[in-house]
Design a protein around this motif. Structure first.
Motif, PDB file in Angstrom:
ATOM      1  N   LEU A   1       0.838  -1.198   0.000  1.00 49.18           N
ATOM      2  CA  LEU A   1       0.000   0.000   0.000  1.00 49.18           C
ATOM      3  C   LEU A   1       0.880   1.257   0.000  1.00 49.18           C
ATOM      4  N   PRO A   2       0.355   2.390  -0.446  1.00 50.26           N
ATOM      5  CA  PRO A   2       1.118   3.643  -0.338  1.00 50.26           C
ATOM      6  C   PRO A   2       1.555   3.896   1.103  1.00 50.26           C
ATOM      7  N   SER A   3       2.689   4.533   1.257  1.00 47.60           N
ATOM      8  CA  SER A   3       3.324   4.643   2.576  1.00 47.60           C
ATOM      9  C   SER A   3       2.556   5.521   3.561  1.00 47.60           C
ATOM     10  N   HIS A   4       1.552   6.268   3.086  1.00 53.24           N
ATOM     11  CA  HIS A   4       0.781   7.096   4.024  1.00 53.24           C
ATOM     12  C   HIS A   4      -0.397   6.342   4.628  1.00 53.24           C
ATOM     13  N   ILE A   5      -0.566   5.064   4.239  1.00 57.76           N
ATOM     14  CA  ILE A   5      -1.685   4.265   4.749  1.00 57.76           C
ATOM     15  C   ILE A   5      -1.177   3.261   5.771  1.00 57.76           C
ATOM     16  N   ASN A   6      -1.802   3.225   6.936  1.00 64.38           N
ATOM     17  CA  ASN A   6      -1.484   2.209   7.937  1.00 64.38           C
ATOM     18  C   ASN A   6      -2.720   1.366   8.220  1.00 64.38           C
ATOM     19  N   ILE A   7      -2.605   0.073   8.031  1.00 67.04           N
ATOM     20  CA  ILE A   7      -3.660  -0.854   8.438  1.00 67.04           C
ATOM     21  C   ILE A   7      -3.367  -1.236   9.885  1.00 67.04           C
ATOM     22  N   ASN A   8      -4.144  -0.708  10.806  1.00 64.67           N
ATOM     23  CA  ASN A   8      -3.876  -0.962  12.222  1.00 64.67           C
ATOM     24  C   ASN A   8      -4.076  -2.431  12.572  1.00 64.67           C
ATOM     25  N   ASN A   9      -5.212  -2.959  12.134  1.00 64.84           N
ATOM     26  CA  ASN A   9      -5.571  -4.335  12.474  1.00 64.84           C
ATOM     27  C   ASN A   9      -6.482  -4.863  11.379  1.00 64.84           C
ATOM     28  N   ILE A  10      -6.227  -6.096  10.956  1.00 69.06           N
ATOM     29  CA  ILE A  10      -7.104  -6.707   9.968  1.00 69.06           C
ATOM     30  C   ILE A  10      -7.437  -8.115  10.433  1.00 69.06           C
ATOM     31  N   GLU A  11      -8.741  -8.405  10.497  1.00 69.59           N
ATOM     32  CA  GLU A  11      -9.223  -9.687  10.996  1.00 69.59           C
ATOM     33  C   GLU A  11      -9.860 -10.453   9.847  1.00 69.59           C
ATOM     34  N   LEU A  12      -9.442 -11.723   9.669  1.00 71.63           N
ATOM     35  CA  LEU A  12      -9.958 -12.544   8.583  1.00 71.63           C
ATOM     36  C   LEU A  12     -10.533 -13.831   9.144  1.00 71.63           C
ATOM     37  N   MET A  13     -11.696 -14.208   8.654  1.00 76.52           N
ATOM     38  CA  MET A  13     -12.279 -15.511   8.981  1.00 76.52           C
ATOM     39  C   MET A  13     -12.802 -16.124   7.690  1.00 76.52           C
ATOM     40  N   PRO A  14     -12.811 -17.447   7.597  1.00 80.70           N
ATOM     41  CA  PRO A  14     -13.524 -18.067   6.481  1.00 80.70           C
ATOM     42  C   PRO A  14     -15.025 -17.890   6.690  1.00 80.70           C
ATOM     43  N   VAL A  15     -15.791 -17.977   5.623  1.00 81.52           N
ATOM     44  CA  VAL A  15     -17.230 -17.791   5.715  1.00 81.52           C
ATOM     45  C   VAL A  15     -17.871 -18.826   6.644  1.00 81.52           C
ATOM     46  N   CYS A  16     -17.260 -20.003   6.742  1.00 82.68           N
ATOM     47  CA  CYS A  16     -17.835 -21.059   7.584  1.00 82.68           C
ATOM     48  C   CYS A  16     -17.672 -20.794   9.077  1.00 82.68           C
ATOM     49  N   GLN A  17     -16.882 -19.793   9.442  1.00 78.57           N
ATOM     50  CA  GLN A  17     -16.619 -19.515  10.855  1.00 78.57           C
ATOM     51  C   GLN A  17     -17.328 -18.236  11.263  1.00 78.57           C
ATOM     52  N   SER A  18     -17.842 -18.207  12.488  1.00 81.15           N
ATOM     53  CA  SER A  18     -18.460 -16.998  13.009  1.00 81.15           C
ATOM     54  C   SER A  18     -18.202 -16.928  14.502  1.00 81.15           C
ATOM     55  N   PHE A  19     -19.003 -16.141  15.218  1.00 81.95           N
ATOM     56  CA  PHE A  19     -18.748 -15.894  16.623  1.00 81.95           C
ATOM     57  C   PHE A  19     -19.564 -16.847  17.494  1.00 81.95           C
ATOM     58  N   ALA A  20     -18.922 -17.411  18.491  1.00 81.01           N
ATOM     59  CA  ALA A  20     -19.592 -18.350  19.387  1.00 81.01           C
ATOM     60  C   ALA A  20     -20.509 -17.603  20.345  1.00 81.01           C
ATOM     61  N   GLY A  21     -21.567 -18.268  20.791  1.00 78.84           N
ATOM     62  CA  GLY A  21     -22.429 -17.691  21.802  1.00 78.84           C
ATOM     63  C   GLY A  21     -21.766 -17.745  23.167  1.00 78.84           C
ATOM     64  N   MET A  22     -22.242 -16.926  24.075  1.00 82.46           N
ATOM     65  CA  MET A  22     -21.716 -16.952  25.428  1.00 82.46           C
ATOM     66  C   MET A  22     -22.062 -18.281  26.100  1.00 82.46           C
ATOM     67  N   ALA A  23     -21.090 -18.874  26.770  1.00 81.57           N
ATOM     68  CA  ALA A  23     -21.299 -20.173  27.415  1.00 81.57           C
ATOM     69  C   ALA A  23     -22.168 -20.023  28.649  1.00 81.57           C
ATOM     70  N   ILE A  24     -23.085 -20.941  28.829  1.00 76.16           N
ATOM     71  CA  ILE A  24     -23.928 -20.982  30.018  1.00 76.16           C
ATOM     72  C   ILE A  24     -23.835 -22.378  30.616  1.00 76.16           C
ATOM     73  N   THR A  25     -23.482 -22.465  31.873  1.00 74.27           N
ATOM     74  CA  THR A  25     -23.434 -23.765  32.558  1.00 74.27           C
ATOM     75  C   THR A  25     -24.790 -24.022  33.192  1.00 74.27           C
ATOM     76  N   ARG A  26     -25.373 -25.143  32.878  1.00 75.52           N
ATOM     77  CA  ARG A  26     -26.697 -25.493  33.399  1.00 75.52           C
ATOM     78  C   ARG A  26     -26.567 -26.695  34.341  1.00 75.52           C
ATOM     79  N   GLU A  27     -27.227 -26.616  35.441  1.00 76.43           N
ATOM     80  CA  GLU A  27     -27.180 -27.705  36.433  1.00 76.43           C
ATOM     81  C   GLU A  27     -28.094 -28.855  36.005  1.00 76.43           C
TER      82      GLU A  27
END
Length: 248
Positions: free
Chosen positions: A222-248
């Motif tokens: 990229l041109p030197s005046h551009i900084n990518i601070n953080n880039i996150e990549l996932m495959p389409v098959c992956q997403s975010f897990a739900g919060m875990a709940i422990t049930r008695e």
């Protein structure tokens, strides 16, 4: 452009070495396994300079860089790729040796490499430090414990580099991949239990090392005046897990 890549003998590092050489750049390929580096150098030719280096042996880093030929000294891009995950046991059962190894590689080796290369970049008022993090640094999961924490360190260290480097012309980026197959990552994590490693990717289309290499190449060119601070990549098959709940 001269690109120094750690962990360059396999996986992301090997794919990045190939991509940068194919793009017409010179690559210093650093890794522990000299036989794999030699094979890569034979394949890619004079544009790749192999150096045997274990980033966990931090006292050897300054000498290794000082020994580079004069025409390879001005490193434009440092890619701190060397890293690993070990085990998936819960914290109370995990191996302390595995924890130490992950911290030594993912954190201590990374900061020592950065500390060694950064002054030259600042003096030249140009350069890029690219760190390989992980989505595990942002999203906790059972068994992630120290691996996830080590990658959270990488993420925040990169942001703090950005703060320190403001006005110097030197850039810093954290690349945070999700599920990625076709590398030794899971084999290493499961201590070369091939069945356990294969199960991680069963029925998925994960990211590939080539995907990460293309991302790294895009950021570095990229041109030197551009900084990518953080880039996150996932495959389409992956997403975010739900919060875990422990049930008695």
């Amino acid at each position: 452009m001269i690109v120094l890549i750690t962990g360059a003998s396999s996986g992301f590092g090997e794919a990045m070495a190939r991509r940068f050489v194919q793009g017409g750049h010179r690559v210093i390929a650093a890794a522990r396994r000299s036989d794999k580096l030699a094979a890569l150098a034979a394949e890619l030719g004079a544009a790749l300079l192999p150096i045997t280096l274990d980033v966990t042996q931090t006292d050897t880093i300054p000498a290794a860089l000082a020994a580079l030929p004069a025409e390879w000294q001005a490193i434009d891009v440092l890619i701190n790729n060397a890293g690993l995950a070990l085990g998936t046991a819960p914290a109370q059962q995990a191996s302390l040796l595995d924890w130490d190894t992950m911290i030594s590689t993912n954190n201590r080796g990374l900061v020592h490499m950065t500390h060694a290369v950064l002054p030259g970049m600042v003096a030249r008022r140009s350069g890029l430090v690219m760190n390989l993090g992980s989505v595990a640094g942002s999203y906790a999961y059972p068994g992630g414990n120290v691996y996830g924490a080590s990658k959270a360190f990488v993420d925040h260290f990169t942001l703090n580099l950005r703060a320190d480097l403001a006005g110097t012309g030197v850039r810093a980026t954290n690349i945070a991949p999700g599920l990625c197959g076709g590398t030794e990552f899971s084999q290493v994590r499961y201590k070369w239990d091939e069945a356990a490693a294969a199960k991680v990717y069963q029925g998925t289309q994960p990211l590939t090392a080539q995907d990460i290499a293309e991302t790294a190449y895009w950021i570095a060119t990229l041109p030197s005046h551009i900084n990518i601070n953080n880039i996150e990549l996932m495959p389409v098959c992956q997403s975010f897990a739900g919060m875990a709940i422990t049930r008695e």
